[in-house]
Design a protein around this motif. Structure first.
Motif, PDB file in Angstrom:
ATOM      1  N   LEU A  93       0.841  -1.188   0.000  1.00  0.00           N
ATOM      2  CA  LEU A  93       0.000   0.000   0.000  1.00  0.00           C
ATOM      3  C   LEU A  93       0.880   1.243   0.000  1.00  0.00           C
ATOM      4  CD1 LEU A  93      -2.363  -1.221   2.819  1.00  0.00           C
ATOM      5  CD2 LEU A  93      -3.159  -0.742   0.511  1.00  0.00           C
ATOM      6  N   LYS A  94       0.406   2.304  -0.651  1.00  0.00           N
ATOM      7  CA  LYS A  94       1.084   3.589  -0.623  1.00  0.00           C
ATOM      8  C   LYS A  94       0.060   4.672  -0.292  1.00  0.00           C
ATOM      9  CE  LYS A  94       4.141   6.856  -1.279  1.00  0.00           C
ATOM     10  NZ  LYS A  94       5.168   7.148  -0.241  1.00  0.00           N
ATOM     11  N   PHE A  95       0.286   5.384   0.822  1.00  0.00           N
ATOM     12  CA  PHE A  95      -0.611   6.439   1.259  1.00  0.00           C
ATOM     13  C   PHE A  95      -0.064   7.790   0.794  1.00  0.00           C
ATOM     14  CE2 PHE A  95      -1.181   2.923   4.169  1.00  0.00           C
ATOM     15  CZ  PHE A  95      -2.548   2.870   4.363  1.00  0.00           C
ATOM     16  N   TYR A  96      -0.951   8.603   0.204  1.00  0.00           N
ATOM     17  CA  TYR A  96      -0.573   9.912  -0.312  1.00  0.00           C
ATOM     18  C   TYR A  96      -1.327  10.998   0.446  1.00  0.00           C
ATOM     19  CZ  TYR A  96       1.167   7.208  -4.328  1.00  0.00           C
ATOM     20  OH  TYR A  96       1.829   6.310  -5.130  1.00  0.00           O
ATOM     21  N   GLY A  97      -0.951  12.252   0.160  1.00  0.00           N
ATOM     22  CA  GLY A  97      -1.742  13.359   0.661  1.00  0.00           C
ATOM     23  C   GLY A  97      -3.109  13.372   0.005  1.00  0.00           C
ATOM     24  N   ASP A  98      -3.974  14.252   0.459  1.00  0.00           N
ATOM     25  CA  ASP A  98      -5.334  14.373  -0.096  1.00  0.00           C
ATOM     26  C   ASP A  98      -6.115  13.074   0.055  1.00  0.00           C
ATOM     27  OD1 ASP A  98      -4.744  16.997  -0.889  1.00  0.00           O
ATOM     28  OD2 ASP A  98      -3.883  16.285  -2.783  1.00  0.00           O
ATOM     29  N   ASN A  99      -5.763  12.269   1.063  1.00  0.00           N
ATOM     30  CA  ASN A  99      -6.517  11.057   1.413  1.00  0.00           C
ATOM     31  C   ASN A  99      -6.570  10.018   0.300  1.00  0.00           C
ATOM     32  OD1 ASN A  99      -8.328  13.512   2.898  1.00  0.00           O
ATOM     33  ND2 ASN A  99      -7.605  11.831   4.184  1.00  0.00           N
ATOM     34  N   VAL A 100      -5.532   9.952  -0.530  1.00  0.00           N
ATOM     35  CA  VAL A 100      -5.455   8.949  -1.597  1.00  0.00           C
ATOM     36  C   VAL A 100      -4.578   7.801  -1.137  1.00  0.00           C
ATOM     37  CG1 VAL A 100      -4.626   8.473  -3.933  1.00  0.00           C
ATOM     38  CG2 VAL A 100      -5.840  10.604  -3.443  1.00  0.00           C
ATOM     39  N   VAL A 101      -5.038   6.560  -1.350  1.00  0.00           N
ATOM     40  CA  VAL A 101      -4.251   5.370  -1.087  1.00  0.00           C
ATOM     41  C   VAL A 101      -4.267   4.502  -2.336  1.00  0.00           C
ATOM     42  CG1 VAL A 101      -6.218   4.104  -0.107  1.00  0.00           C
ATOM     43  CG2 VAL A 101      -3.874   3.408   0.461  1.00  0.00           C
ATOM     44  N   LYS A 102      -3.128   3.886  -2.642  1.00  0.00           N
ATOM     45  CA  LYS A 102      -3.046   3.000  -3.793  1.00  0.00           C
ATOM     46  C   LYS A 102      -2.473   1.668  -3.352  1.00  0.00           C
ATOM     47  CE  LYS A 102      -2.368   6.785  -7.128  1.00  0.00           C
ATOM     48  NZ  LYS A 102      -1.484   7.340  -8.184  1.00  0.00           N
ATOM     49  N   ILE A 103      -2.985   0.591  -3.939  1.00  0.00           N
ATOM     50  CA  ILE A 103      -2.447  -0.739  -3.698  1.00  0.00           C
ATOM     51  C   ILE A 103      -1.956  -1.288  -5.028  1.00  0.00           C
ATOM     52  CG2 ILE A 103      -4.715  -1.855  -3.968  1.00  0.00           C
ATOM     53  CD1 ILE A 103      -3.782  -3.895  -1.820  1.00  0.00           C
ATOM     54  N   ARG A 104      -0.759  -1.892  -5.016  1.00  0.00           N
ATOM     55  CA  ARG A 104      -0.168  -2.418  -6.245  1.00  0.00           C
ATOM     56  C   ARG A 104      -0.538  -3.882  -6.389  1.00  0.00           C
ATOM     57  NH1 ARG A 104       6.113  -2.205  -6.405  1.00  0.00           N
ATOM     58  NH2 ARG A 104       5.920  -4.332  -5.626  1.00  0.00           N
ATOM     59  N   VAL A 105      -1.368  -4.198  -7.369  1.00  0.00           N
ATOM     60  CA  VAL A 105      -1.852  -5.555  -7.606  1.00  0.00           C
ATOM     61  C   VAL A 105      -1.505  -5.956  -9.032  1.00  0.00           C
ATOM     62  CG1 VAL A 105      -3.849  -7.092  -7.614  1.00  0.00           C
ATOM     63  CG2 VAL A 105      -3.750  -5.194  -5.977  1.00  0.00           C
ATOM     64  N   ASN A 106      -0.791  -7.073  -9.183  1.00  0.00           N
ATOM     65  CA  ASN A 106      -0.409  -7.585 -10.503  1.00  0.00           C
ATOM     66  C   ASN A 106       0.300  -6.522 -11.337  1.00  0.00           C
ATOM     67  OD1 ASN A 106      -1.786  -9.817  -9.604  1.00  0.00           O
ATOM     68  ND2 ASN A 106      -3.588  -9.475 -10.883  1.00  0.00           N
ATOM     69  N   GLY A 107       1.085  -5.686 -10.633  1.00  0.00           N
ATOM     70  CA  GLY A 107       1.861  -4.676 -11.338  1.00  0.00           C
ATOM     71  C   GLY A 107       1.104  -3.411 -11.665  1.00  0.00           C
ATOM     72  N   GLU A 108      -0.169  -3.332 -11.287  1.00  0.00           N
ATOM     73  CA  GLU A 108      -0.967  -2.147 -11.575  1.00  0.00           C
ATOM     74  C   GLU A 108      -1.431  -1.516 -10.272  1.00  0.00           C
ATOM     75  OE1 GLU A 108      -4.120  -3.237 -14.166  1.00  0.00           O
ATOM     76  OE2 GLU A 108      -2.801  -3.806 -15.821  1.00  0.00           O
ATOM     77  N   LEU A 109      -1.562  -0.198 -10.266  1.00  0.00           N
ATOM     78  CA  LEU A 109      -1.984   0.529  -9.078  1.00  0.00           C
ATOM     79  C   LEU A 109      -3.490   0.702  -9.070  1.00  0.00           C
ATOM     80  CD1 LEU A 109       0.783   3.287  -8.885  1.00  0.00           C
ATOM     81  CD2 LEU A 109       0.581   1.216  -7.495  1.00  0.00           C
ATOM     82  N   VAL A 110      -4.124   0.257  -8.002  1.00  0.00           N
ATOM     83  CA  VAL A 110      -5.558   0.437  -7.805  1.00  0.00           C
ATOM     84  C   VAL A 110      -5.731   1.550  -6.781  1.00  0.00           C
ATOM     85  CG1 VAL A 110      -7.712  -0.640  -7.060  1.00  0.00           C
ATOM     86  CG2 VAL A 110      -6.002  -1.996  -8.305  1.00  0.00           C
ATOM     87  N   GLU A 111      -6.464   2.575  -7.145  1.00  0.00           N
ATOM     88  CA  GLU A 111      -6.578   3.765  -6.302  1.00  0.00           C
ATOM     89  C   GLU A 111      -7.833   3.722  -5.447  1.00  0.00           C
ATOM     90  OE1 GLU A 111      -7.131   8.542  -6.994  1.00  0.00           O
ATOM     91  OE2 GLU A 111      -5.503   7.517  -8.083  1.00  0.00           O
ATOM     92  N   GLY A 112      -7.701   4.166  -4.208  1.00  0.00           N
ATOM     93  CA  GLY A 112      -8.822   4.285  -3.296  1.00  0.00           C
ATOM     94  C   GLY A 112      -8.621   5.479  -2.392  1.00  0.00           C
ATOM     95  N   THR A 113      -9.325   5.484  -1.277  1.00  0.00           N
ATOM     96  CA  THR A 113      -9.222   6.600  -0.343  1.00  0.00           C
ATOM     97  C   THR A 113      -8.990   6.070   1.074  1.00  0.00           C
ATOM     98  OG1 THR A 113     -11.607   6.643   0.067  1.00  0.00           O
ATOM     99  CG2 THR A 113     -10.748   8.027  -1.728  1.00  0.00           C
ATOM    100  N   TYR A 114      -8.462   6.950   1.921  1.00  0.00           N
ATOM    101  CA  TYR A 114      -8.311   6.615   3.334  1.00  0.00           C
ATOM    102  C   TYR A 114      -8.558   7.871   4.158  1.00  0.00           C
ATOM    103  CZ  TYR A 114      -3.805   9.015   3.758  1.00  0.00           C
ATOM    104  OH  TYR A 114      -2.821   9.976   3.813  1.00  0.00           O
ATOM    105  N   GLU A 115      -8.816   7.670   5.445  1.00  0.00           N
ATOM    106  CA  GLU A 115      -9.064   8.803   6.331  1.00  0.00           C
ATOM    107  C   GLU A 115      -8.615   8.445   7.738  1.00  0.00           C
ATOM    108  OE1 GLU A 115     -12.759  11.562   8.037  1.00  0.00           O
ATOM    109  OE2 GLU A 115     -13.118   9.975   6.562  1.00  0.00           O
TER     110      GLU A 115
END
Length: 591
Positions: free
Chosen positions: A400-422
């Motif tokens: 998992l990679k957490f970014y500013g602006d409440n964005v989180v991405k998970i790397r699955v099968n070499g691709e980044l799937v974007e979601g949110t966190y709080e």
């Protein structure tokens, strides 16, 4: 050290991954086989007069301080079992834990005279690991007179130990390899180093090796210079406890105060009025500060402030804690045992606390601090239990990679799937809420219960999760592993599971690693797509997840320890809880 010529890993690596080449000869060479090697540097051989030889000799010297409550001598140790009579009560001592029984009897009454008589004959272990039979008290006293007194400086180094087995390469006078020997314990190491000091053998230590500090933490070293520095720096890093008491409950007030203030302390066991409250208070953290202030962080992140003080009485050292809103901790506790990195407290009536030192634990948690901490690096799911089911294997290789602006991405099968966190604040504490499509196990509101350097623990009603930080940027070892794996295609050269050779299940399959974390296996009309991740966790690991529940590749979905890596070969191992090898996976590059 001692690597094949084909090995091109950077020499500046902090952690050498290769099993020394000469150790591999035991498994891979035959008498008729000629193997081309790089001649080792003679300067790496241990010499009789070198500092490292002396340090290893002292570190392997037998430490006899643990049973001083029986023999009053730090240079000898009584071989268990032994029978003693303590204040008229006969006791059989089978293990070190039984020393506490002697201490408890001694401490039962303050105004009595404590006596301990040994039932002879006994077997005594000397500092050089020799064993002698002692028939009576007079013979024992003669040996004790040869030892240093209480807390006097002695030759043995007790604050760091070797993790065995380790191995040495032996050479003839022309510095040609003649043998490799394995050392299993301090006794064998002491006697082998003695041969080096007596100039009977020419030998070089095979790296990497692991050492363990007195507080249980470990360190891996890769060469003679690092090893000497590590032992030298650890020599005086703990209290060797060479007094004739059991444990280290004889601190002065000044020493105890300074020891408490060194780092935060985390609760591991808690009993109050004969009620086991460990579950309620486990991982509460206390920070002892100046001016008698103690700050406690509860599991939910609440911060409580109280006072603390110490004094030394005939009962020993006492620690008084006072909190306005936490009656269970508010008591004057007896400090009945201090080990390196651990303190045990008790009071009559069934009260007991065991705390462990943790310099990495975060006490003053804030919303902003949590957000900044999450955004520092990648995070991998090290543990995930949902409704009693362990689901962490589903997230192998998917950081998992957490970014500013409440964005989180998970790397699955070499691709980044974007979601949110709080990060939220509730009455129960700080929470982490994750929303990610395709990851329902993570899509929960998690209570943050514990934060330390590199680790976050989370839980809710029936679920637990542990995130561990992964910072690959600037890590030369991780970069090297990635460069090797992504440079070409691979095949399973060997797969041994519980001594059963299952290599044939992977014949005709080609395996590939992409730089973006994509993993694939093709063969027999199948095409499996998954994820991989190389990371560091007390050594180097490779997470493999081929994205299938079908055999044979479902068996390889695991976090493997990297034991050897060259540009053309990778050896991975799986260990059980006892440190025994359960599975071995070898990948070789397809030419």
């Amino acid at each position: 050290m001692f690597n094949p010529k084909s090995f091109t890993m950077k020499t500046t690596m902090k952690t050498v991954l290769l099993i020394p080449f000469f150790a591999l000869l035991l498994f891979t060479s035959c008498q008729d086989e000629v193997t081309e090697i790089t001649q080792p540097d003679e300067s790496e051989a241990l010499t009789a007069e070198s500092e490292l030889t002396g340090l290893m000799f002292s570190a392997s010297t037998m430490d006899g301080s643990a049973d001083n409550i029986i023999d009053n001598a730090s240079c000898t140790s009584i071989k268990l079992p032994v029978t003693v009579i303590v204040n008229g009560l006969e006791i059989r001592i089978d293990s070190r834990e039984d020393f506490e029984v002697i201490e408890a009897i001694f401490d039962e009454f303050e105004d009595d005279e404590d006596n301990l008589d040994i039932i002879f004959p006994i077997t005594l272990i000397l500092s050089n690991h020799d064993e002698v039979v002692i028939e009576n008290r007079d013979a024992l006293e003669e040996l004790i007179e040869e030892c240093r007194g209480e807390n006097e400086e002695d030759d043995d180094i007790e604050c760091i130990d070797f993790k065995y087995p380790i191995s040495f390469s032996l050479f003839n006078t022309d510095f040609q390899l003649i043998d490799v020997i394995t050392i299993e314990n301090d006794r064998e190491l002491y006697r082998f180093i003695k041969r080096i000091k007596d100039k009977e053998v020419i030998a070089s230590l095979n790296f990497p090796i692991t050492l363990e500090y007195a507080d249980g933490t470990t360190v891996e070293v890769d060469n003679n210079e690092q090893l000497a520095r590590t032992i030298r720096e650890a020599k005086d890093a703990c209290d060797e406890d060479d007094d004739n008491d059991y444990g280290d409950d004889d601190f002065t007030k000044e020493r105890l105060d300074e020891y408490l203030k060194t780092c935060p302390w985390v609760v591991h066991e808690f009993k109050r009025n004969n009620q086991d409250n460990t579950e309620a208070y486990k991982e509460y953290a206390l920070n002892f500060k100046e001016e008698d202030v103690v700050v406690m962080r509860a599991k939910n992140g609440d911060i409580l402030t109280g006072t603390w003080s110490t004094r030394v009485t005939d009962r020993g050292a006492l620690l008084k804690l006072e909190f306005d809103t936490l009656a269970d901790f508010t008591l004057e506790w007896v400090v009945y045992d201090i080990e390196y990195g651990k303190i045990k407290l008790y009071e009559e009536g069934g009260n007991r606390i065991i705390m462990k030192k943790n310099c990495d634990v975060v006490i003053d948690i804030t919303k902003e601090r949590i957000e900044n901490y999450l955004q520092e690096c990648l995070w991998r799911v090290a543990r995930l239990s949902v409704d009693g089911a362990d689901n962490e294997k589903d997230y192998i290789g998917t950081p998992l990679k957490f970014y500013g602006d409440n964005v989180v991405k998970i790397r699955v099968n070499g691709e980044l799937v974007e979601g949110t966190y709080e990060i939220g604040v509730r009455n129960i504490g700080f929470i982490l809420q994750i929303t990610l499509e395709g990851s329902p196990d993570l899509k929960l509101e998690w209570l943050i219960t514990f934060i330390e350097e590199g680790l976050i623990k989370l839980e809710n009603v029936n679920n637990q999760m542990i995130l561990m930080r992964d910072c690959p940027d600037g890590d030369e070892d991780i970069n090297y592993v990635g460069d090797v794996l992504t440079n070409g295609e691979w095949e399973v050269a060997s797969y041994i599971d519980q001594d059963v050779d299952e290599t044939e299940n992977y014949i005709n399959y080609v395996i590939g690693f992409n730089e973006n974390g994509r993993l694939f296996a093709e063969g027999d009309g199948n095409n499996f797509i998954g994820s991989w991740l190389a990371y560091r966790n007390d050594g180097l690991f490779l997470g493999l997840n081929f994205g299938t529940q079908d055999e044979p590749f479902s068996e390889l979905r695991h976090r493997w320890r990297i034991k050897e890596i060259t540009p053309n070969r990778v050896e991975l191992k799986d260990y059980n809880a006892n440190g025994e090898i359960e599975r071995i996976l070898v990948l070789e590059k397809i030419e």
